[in-house]
Design a protein around this motif. Structure first.
Motif, PDB file in Angstrom:
ATOM      1  N   SER A   1      -5.186   0.462 -10.868  1.00 42.36           N
ATOM      2  CA  SER A   1      -4.752   0.310  -9.476  1.00 42.36           C
ATOM      3  C   SER A   1      -5.103   1.529  -8.647  1.00 42.36           C
ATOM      4  O   SER A   1      -5.219   1.422  -7.420  1.00 42.36           O
TER       5      SER A   1
ATOM      6  N   ASP B   1      -0.648  -6.240  -6.709  1.00 44.61           N
ATOM      7  CA  ASP B   1      -0.866  -5.925  -5.298  1.00 44.61           C
ATOM      8  C   ASP B   1       0.128  -4.844  -4.880  1.00 44.61           C
ATOM      9  O   ASP B   1       1.302  -5.118  -4.640  1.00 44.61           O
TER      10      ASP B   1
ATOM     11  N   LYS C   1      -3.892   0.946  -2.440  1.00 45.85           N
ATOM     12  CA  LYS C   1      -5.185   0.294  -2.205  1.00 45.85           C
ATOM     13  C   LYS C   1      -6.286   1.299  -1.877  1.00 45.85           C
ATOM     14  O   LYS C   1      -7.434   1.135  -2.281  1.00 45.85           O
TER      15      LYS C   1
END
Length: 457
Positions: free
Chosen positions: A229, A427, A432
């Motif tokens: 991630s 998510d 991100k």
């Protein structure tokens, strides 16, 4: 000539059988144990159990009622050994339960483990307590760490990874719910990277977020980029990533506190102090942070870098102290991790409960890993030979320790596992911007099914 033919007829098969047995014992010890060692050791145990226990001082005087019964039948009263249970053979040895006689304790049997090993012709004997008054003897027939083969039943659950094999032939499982933070030390080519590789590959198929800090420009963790991630490959990126993880931890604590607004009549099972008490639909995904070459975060060359170092160390300490309840776990790896790295190193190390020490270059490095939790394991860590990479000593805050060895896992297989699990990346909007870029695999043109034929006039 007749004598020579007789010698060849008799000695040839005997030599072939002996040579085959010696080769099997050296190259395939598991097969040799199942064919030769198991029946031999079982016969020795059955035939000499009472005399061996008496020679080891593990017998007691029988009760008065039993002594009277024996005198009435046989006339000779002998000391009583622990009551023996059913012998259960395994692929690596034998398992046997004993009911201790009154006045005995498991430490008495453990002190005689070396004598039992020689008496029954096995590689090692280990003693574990099953319940008060009952112990289990685990007899290991050969050195299972010489060529590691994980048991078929070594399957971990959620946040559990069977990463290595113990010297008693049981799997060493890295359980992040029980031991949230860990430290792995080892010199170059000691097997530390293989240990980390198993952890990443074992967690990849699970619904967890994997975050990496690899200050060796990502050479260790970059192959696992499809499943990560977030990835920081130098101290500058790590200094940007750690505050984001701190913010994520604080947000999770706010979520827990919102759940703790206890109303009258709230069931006890709905009152929680960590993310695991939250309803499943509200529970955030766990995060495992891998830090490779942690010393690179401490080394500085200027005052500006020193300020950045102090901030990163403080943030790592906060994650180690408070991250468990928020579902954030640390796995720190390095070659050395002592006070000479700078302020905060000792405090951070104290928060890392699980310790794994591979081969090190000096005794001081072994003391950094194990000296404060299992001092007697330091000498075992210093005795790890260089020709056995992956061999390590694992300890925890309970004071117990054992030798383990990680099986070989190629980088290609581990990377393929991460690539196949890329769809499981959770998510997390805050991470991100730190998601590593994954190069697109070029598609090789397939060969035509029908070979073209030239047109002839």
């Amino acid at each position: 000539m007749t004598d020579l033919m007789t010698l060849l007829e008799v000695g040839g098969p005997v030599a072939a059988i002996g040579g085959g047995a010696a080769y099997t014992r050296a190259k395939h010890p598991g097969a040799y144990w199942s064919a030769v060692g198991l029946p031999t050791s079982t016969a020795r145990l059955f035939s000499s159990y009472g005399s061996v226990m008496e020679a080891c001082g593990l017998t007691v005087t029988p009760s008065r009622l039993r002594a009277l019964a024996v005198k009435a039948t046989r006339g000779e009263v002998r000391p009583v050994p622990p009551r023996r249970g059913i012998i259960r053979p395994t692929t690596t040895g034998l398992r046997l339960r004993l009911r201790l006689a009154p006045g005995q304790e498991p430490a008495d049997v453990a002190a005689s483990a070396e004598r039992l090993r020689h008496a029954w012709g096995v590689h090692a004997v280990y003693v574990t307590t099953v319940k008060p008054g009952v112990i289990e003897l685990r007899l290991v027939g050969y050195d299972v760490l010489r060529k590691v083969r994980m048991p078929r039943k070594a399957v971990g659950g959620f946040l559990q990874v069977p990463v290595a094999l113990r010297e008693d032939a049981t799997p060493f499982i890295r359980d992040y719910r029980v031991v949230p933070h860990g430290l792995s030390l080892g010199a170059t080519l000691s097997g530390k990277s293989m240990y980390l590789r198993h952890l990443v590959a074992g967690l990849a198929p699970q619904p967890v977020a994997l975050v990496g800090i690899d200050c060796k420009r990502g050479v260790e963790l970059a192959p696992f980029a499809p499943r990560l991630s977030a990835l920081a490959t130098d101290p500058e990126q790590a200094a940007e990533l750690l505050p984001v993880l701190i913010k994520e931890m604080e947000d999770r604590y706010d979520l827990i506190k919102a759940r703790q607004r206890i109303a009258p009549g709230t069931p006890n099972e709905e009152i929680t102090s960590d993310i695991w008490g939250l309803p499943e639909q509200q529970r955030p995904v766990p995060v495992v942070l891998f830090v490779d070459e942690v010393a690179e975060l401490f080394l500085v060359a200027s005052r500006k870098e020193e300020e950045r170092r102090d901030e990163m160390v403080t943030q790592l300490i906060r994650l180690a102290q408070l991250g468990r309840a928020a579902g954030i776990y640390l796995e720190v790896c390095g070659q050395r991790f002592g006070a000479e790295l700078g302020k905060g190193a000792t405090m951070l190390r104290a928060q890392l409960t699980g310790r794994v020490c591979h081969r090190v270059n000096d005794e001081a490095s072994a003391k950094m890993a194990l000296g404060d939790i299992a001092p007697e394991a330091v000498s075992a860590a210093c005795a790890i030979p260089a020709e056995q990479p992956g061999l390590a000593v694992a300890g925890d805050s309970s004071g117990g320790w054992s030798r383990i060895r990680t099986p070989y896992l190629s980088l290609t297989d581990a990377a393929e596992t991460c690539r196949a699990s890329a769809h499981l990346v959770p998510d997390l909007p805050a991470l991100k911007s730190f998601r590593p870029s994954v190069p697109v695999q070029p598609v090789e043109p397939s060969a035509p099914v029908v070979q073209p034929r030239p047109i002839t006039s």
